[in-house]
Write a protein that holds these residues in place. Structure first.
Motif, PDB file in Angstrom:
ATOM      1  N   ALA A  80      38.993  41.039  44.010  1.00 12.54           N
ATOM      2  CA  ALA A  80      40.235  41.740  43.669  1.00 12.54           C
ATOM      3  C   ALA A  80      41.441  40.827  43.896  1.00 12.54           C
ATOM      4  O   ALA A  80      42.349  40.770  43.060  1.00 12.54           O
ATOM      5  N   MET A  83      37.016  48.056  40.700  1.00 10.76           N
ATOM      6  CA  MET A  83      37.148  47.615  42.083  1.00 10.76           C
ATOM      7  C   MET A  83      37.781  48.700  42.949  1.00 10.76           C
ATOM      8  O   MET A  83      37.359  48.915  44.086  1.00 10.76           O
ATOM      9  N   SER A  84      38.760  49.416  42.424  1.00 12.99           N
ATOM     10  CA  SER A  84      39.359  50.526  43.168  1.00 12.99           C
ATOM     11  C   SER A  84      38.324  51.613  43.427  1.00 12.99           C
ATOM     12  O   SER A  84      38.250  52.161  44.522  1.00 12.99           O
ATOM     13  N   ALA A 117      41.875  43.383  32.438  1.00 16.48           N
ATOM     14  CA  ALA A 117      42.424  43.629  33.775  1.00 16.48           C
ATOM     15  C   ALA A 117      42.332  45.092  34.217  1.00 16.48           C
ATOM     16  O   ALA A 117      41.871  45.364  35.325  1.00 16.48           O
ATOM     17  N   PRO A 118      42.737  46.061  33.402  1.00 18.19           N
ATOM     18  CA  PRO A 118      42.633  47.453  33.870  1.00 18.19           C
ATOM     19  C   PRO A 118      41.195  47.884  34.173  1.00 18.19           C
ATOM     20  O   PRO A 118      40.949  48.557  35.166  1.00 18.19           O
ATOM     21  N   LEU A 126      41.518  38.283  41.119  1.00 18.53           N
ATOM     22  CA  LEU A 126      41.943  38.861  39.838  1.00 18.53           C
ATOM     23  C   LEU A 126      43.424  39.213  39.834  1.00 18.53           C
ATOM     24  O   LEU A 126      44.115  38.987  38.837  1.00 18.53           O
ATOM     25  N   VAL A 127      43.916  39.745  40.933  1.00 13.98           N
ATOM     26  CA  VAL A 127      45.350  40.038  41.002  1.00 13.98           C
ATOM     27  C   VAL A 127      46.138  38.729  40.890  1.00 13.98           C
ATOM     28  O   VAL A 127      47.145  38.662  40.182  1.00 13.98           O
ATOM     29  N   LEU A 173      40.190  46.340  37.520  1.00 11.58           N
ATOM     30  CA  LEU A 173      40.893  46.938  38.648  1.00 11.58           C
ATOM     31  C   LEU A 173      40.441  48.372  38.903  1.00 11.58           C
ATOM     32  O   LEU A 173      40.352  48.799  40.063  1.00 11.58           O
ATOM     33  N   ILE A 216      46.049  37.768  37.290  1.00  9.66           N
ATOM     34  CA  ILE A 216      46.891  38.674  36.503  1.00  9.66           C
ATOM     35  C   ILE A 216      48.368  38.331  36.677  1.00  9.66           C
ATOM     36  O   ILE A 216      49.157  38.427  35.739  1.00  9.66           O
TER      37      ILE A 216
END
Length: 166
Positions: free
Chosen positions: A93, A66-67, A59-60, A96-97, A63, A100
């Motif tokens: 995103a 994508m950020s 996950a990190p 995935l969020v 993210l 998560i």
């Protein structure tokens, strides 16, 4: 203003984050597909904890990538392909969020603590909630099956834009 050094560092770092994020997404998806009740309870539980552990690690990376892509660059002069790429990244995103958030809820509503390999565990704040567990689990699986399609579209767009730049 971007300097020559930041520009020369940004492309390889973006590519590295993209590949790491794609590999992490693929691995989280593959460990999720290994969850099979037909293999017996012990094998299924081991597969779930393997999936959860890798999901927490993936996950990190996803993210951050994508950020990096969403907040880097100037959108006022973006081409149509870049705008489609941003829309795909936003959809990915969001998926995935969602995963998560629903992943831990799925585990917690089953009444279990969320274990990340054997490193640590986060106790369930909800306790057992069978109806909620079933709903959240089904939504998690549905979005998880959609995610490779979004990632594949992003990969194809990334490849096309890389070829066009050369």
């Amino acid at each position: 203003m971007k300097t020559a050094n930041t520009i020369s560092l940004a492309a390889p770092l973006s590519l590295l984050l993209f590949l790491a994020g794609l590999a992490a997404l693929f691995w989280a998806f593959m460990t999720g597909t290994a969850i099979d009740p037909e293999k017996g309870r012990d094998a299924m539980i081991a597969a779930i904890w393997n999936h959860v552990g890798w999901g927490v690690l993936a996950a990190p990376t996803l993210l951050i990538y994508m950020s990096w892509r969403l907040f880097a660059g100037n959108s006022s002069r973006a081409t149509l392909m870049e705008k489609v790429g941003v829309a795909l990244l936003l959809a990915l995103a969001a998926a995935l969020v969602f995963l998560i958030v629903t992943g831990p809820i799925t585990v917690w509503t089953y009444g279990s603590a969320l274990k990340v390999f054997d490193w640590f565990a986060i106790p369930s704040p909800t306790g057992k909630a069978p109806a909620l567990h079933s709903f959240v689990e089904q939504a998690h699986v549905y979005v998880a099956r959609l995610t490779p399609w979004l990632a594949g579209a992003e990969l194809a767009l990334f490849a096309v834009s890389s070829v066009q730049r050369k």
